[in-house]
Motif scaffolding. Structure first.
Motif, short mmCIF file in Angstrom:
data_model
loop_
_atom_site.label_atom_id
_atom_site.label_comp_id
_atom_site.label_asym_id
_atom_site.label_seq_id
_atom_site.Cartn_x
_atom_site.Cartn_y
_atom_site.Cartn_z
N TYR A 7 31.59 64.23 89.21
CA TYR A 7 31.77 62.92 89.27
C TYR A 7 32.07 62.13 87.95
O TYR A 7 32.82 61.46 87.90
CB TYR A 7 30.48 61.99 89.74
N LEU B 170 18.99 54.00 89.11
CA LEU B 170 19.26 55.31 89.28
C LEU B 170 20.02 55.26 90.65
O LEU B 170 19.71 54.40 91.60
CB LEU B 170 18.00 55.94 89.65
N PHE B 171 21.36 56.03 90.62
CA PHE B 171 22.20 55.95 91.72
C PHE B 171 21.86 56.73 92.92
O PHE B 171 21.76 57.97 92.91
CB PHE B 171 23.56 56.47 91.17
N GLN C 186 26.08 61.99 91.14
CA GLN C 186 26.90 60.77 90.18
C GLN C 186 25.89 60.40 88.98
O GLN C 186 26.45 59.67 88.53
CB GLN C 186 26.78 59.52 91.56
N ASP C 187 24.63 60.73 89.14
CA ASP C 187 23.97 60.38 88.18
C ASP C 187 22.94 61.42 87.35
O ASP C 187 22.08 62.06 87.82
CB ASP C 187 22.81 59.12 88.71
N ARG D 88 20.51 61.01 85.71
CA ARG D 88 19.07 60.81 85.45
C ARG D 88 18.42 61.18 86.69
O ARG D 88 17.12 61.21 86.90
CB ARG D 88 18.86 59.36 85.26
N SER D 89 19.37 61.71 87.69
CA SER D 89 18.60 62.29 88.96
C SER D 89 17.90 63.57 88.85
O SER D 89 18.13 64.15 87.97
CB SER D 89 19.78 62.30 89.94
N ARG E 106 35.69 60.15 97.53
CA ARG E 106 34.32 60.32 96.62
C ARG E 106 33.20 59.09 97.10
O ARG E 106 33.61 57.86 97.07
CB ARG E 106 34.96 60.13 95.08
N CYS E 107 32.04 59.45 96.65
CA CYS E 107 31.06 58.39 96.91
C CYS E 107 30.64 58.12 95.72
O CYS E 107 29.90 58.76 94.97
CB CYS E 107 29.86 59.24 97.72
N THR E 108 31.02 56.68 95.28
CA THR E 108 30.74 56.13 94.12
C THR E 108 30.34 54.80 94.19
O THR E 108 30.14 54.19 95.24
CB THR E 108 31.87 56.13 93.17
N ASN F 140 35.31 62.35 87.35
CA ASN F 140 36.27 61.55 88.53
C ASN F 140 37.31 62.58 89.31
O ASN F 140 38.48 62.17 89.49
CB ASN F 140 36.95 60.38 88.05
#
Lengths: 244, 244
Positions: B40, A61-62, B10-11, B13-14, A47-49, B43
């Motif tokens: 994500y 923002l990720f 992951q976010d 807000r994206s 996983r990309c975290t 998890n």
């Protein structure tokens, strides 16, 4: 040569385990230095975290690719990512070995690519395809399948194997700048029988012994494409990927 | 309609978060029941291991597809896998939503497919392609990219988008028996600017409002292939996947 084999099978007693052991033996006998990332044995994180970075910019923002670029610039990768990047940078030849899961890499191996082929080092800032960050290195896929060869003929029910592997061979390995050797494929290993599997192992040993004189697959160089990223007029498409 | 959206960003807000929120809103407004697997946030585990099964046959050779088949027959999946299978079985429409990572799904989503599209239910025992276990259901990809459209033209440097998506659209969704709607693709969202992103959202809303009258992509039916799994003589290839 330094060779890195990244392998994605859960059981060393499997046919994939036999292929891996054979590769380690043959490559060492030929004088190469071999490193292995045995992903399931490592329980490698796919996983990309935010955990991939010393500093993931809490609250902002990720954006994974931007975080990779910054971590590459300041050495801010988590230890498990940094260790794999070090192996990748040491490797003259990268072998990705896996059973084909849904006509692609198992998730654990896809995660290795997602997390280790990092922005800034492998691509980005004009580094892509024959100008990619891993230019000068070679790569090769070693694959076992559940399906039979005619299913992966150009007019087969699954589509042609060169087309199925295009996103990996062009989109990952060639995108990163590597020269891509023809894949080694062992078909239908669960059903092919002991004699066929032994023939596959012999065929793989021969491929490993002849790596240095194996011609890479042709990909159009960057200069065959115009400013619009499309094949220039007059350049005949020569790959499964670029058609007119 | 029951709709399952499996999302890999992951976010919230994206731009992917905005696409997801829009889909939930539009589909609910049209009277559909929507479930979301926000991978994500959950998890979600992408690795295929013995932990996926109540009984992985301690000591025997690890064969993931056989363990899936047995667990399907006896209800022996780990709770996280079983929960996703239940969602999948309830869904009339499956939307896989993700940023394109290396011309493929991010590992966390590939792991969802590897672990949830299980042998015995989705495929196996003659269940594949138009006879697949999810026959009668529909699927659609919702994708954001880092690249620009001409790069994914048929003669573009990345190869054509239909070819890049073939392993997913044919090899996973169609293989499972689903009718595949044309993908929704928002290109270069990190660089396209606010106006372009708003136009993308409007275009996505329109796609969501017109799902019921959207024609699926053509794939050759199983009967177009002979006993050798290749297109029968006289059948003209009509897909990017099957050529002569």
């Amino acid at each position: 040569m330094n060779v890195l084999i990244v392998c994605a099978h859960q059981d060393a007693r499997s046919f994939n385990g036999a292929l891996l052991a054979l590769a380690e033996r043959e490559l060492a006998a030929a004088g190469h230095a071999v490193e292995v990332s045995d992903l399931y044995a490592m329980n490698f994180e796919p996983r990309c975290t935010a955990a991939d970075f010393a500093d993931a910019g809490s609250g902002s923002l990720f954006k994974y690719d931007e975080l990779q670029e910054r971590a590459h610039a300041n050495g801010g990768f988590a230890p498990d990512v940094a260790a794999e990047i070090d192996k990748l940078v040491r490797a003259d030849l990268l072998i990705l070995q896996f059973p084909l899961y849904w006509f692609a890499m198992p998730a654990i191996l896809k995660g290795w690519v997602d997390r280790v082929f990092v922005n800034g080092l492998v691509y980005g800032g004009g580094k892509w395809y024959d100008r990619g960050g891993l230019k000068g290195r070679r790569a090769m896929l070693t694959i076992t399948t559940g399906c039979y060869p005619p299913m992966c003929a150009p007019d087969g029910i699954n589509g042609g194997m060169d087309l199925l592997l295009w996103p990996i061979q062009n989109g990952i390995l060639r995108f990163a700048g590597m020269a891509v050797l023809p894949p080694f494929i062992a078909y239908a290993v669960a059903r092919s029988g002991q004699a066929a599997r032994e023939a596959d192992l012999a065929r793989y040993a021969e491929r490993l012994r002849t790596l240095e004189r194996t011609e890479p697959i042709f990909f159009h160089p960057r200069d065959d494409f115009g400013a619009d990223w499309r094949l220039k007029p007059g350049i005949a498409p020569r790959t499964v990927g670029q058609r007119r």
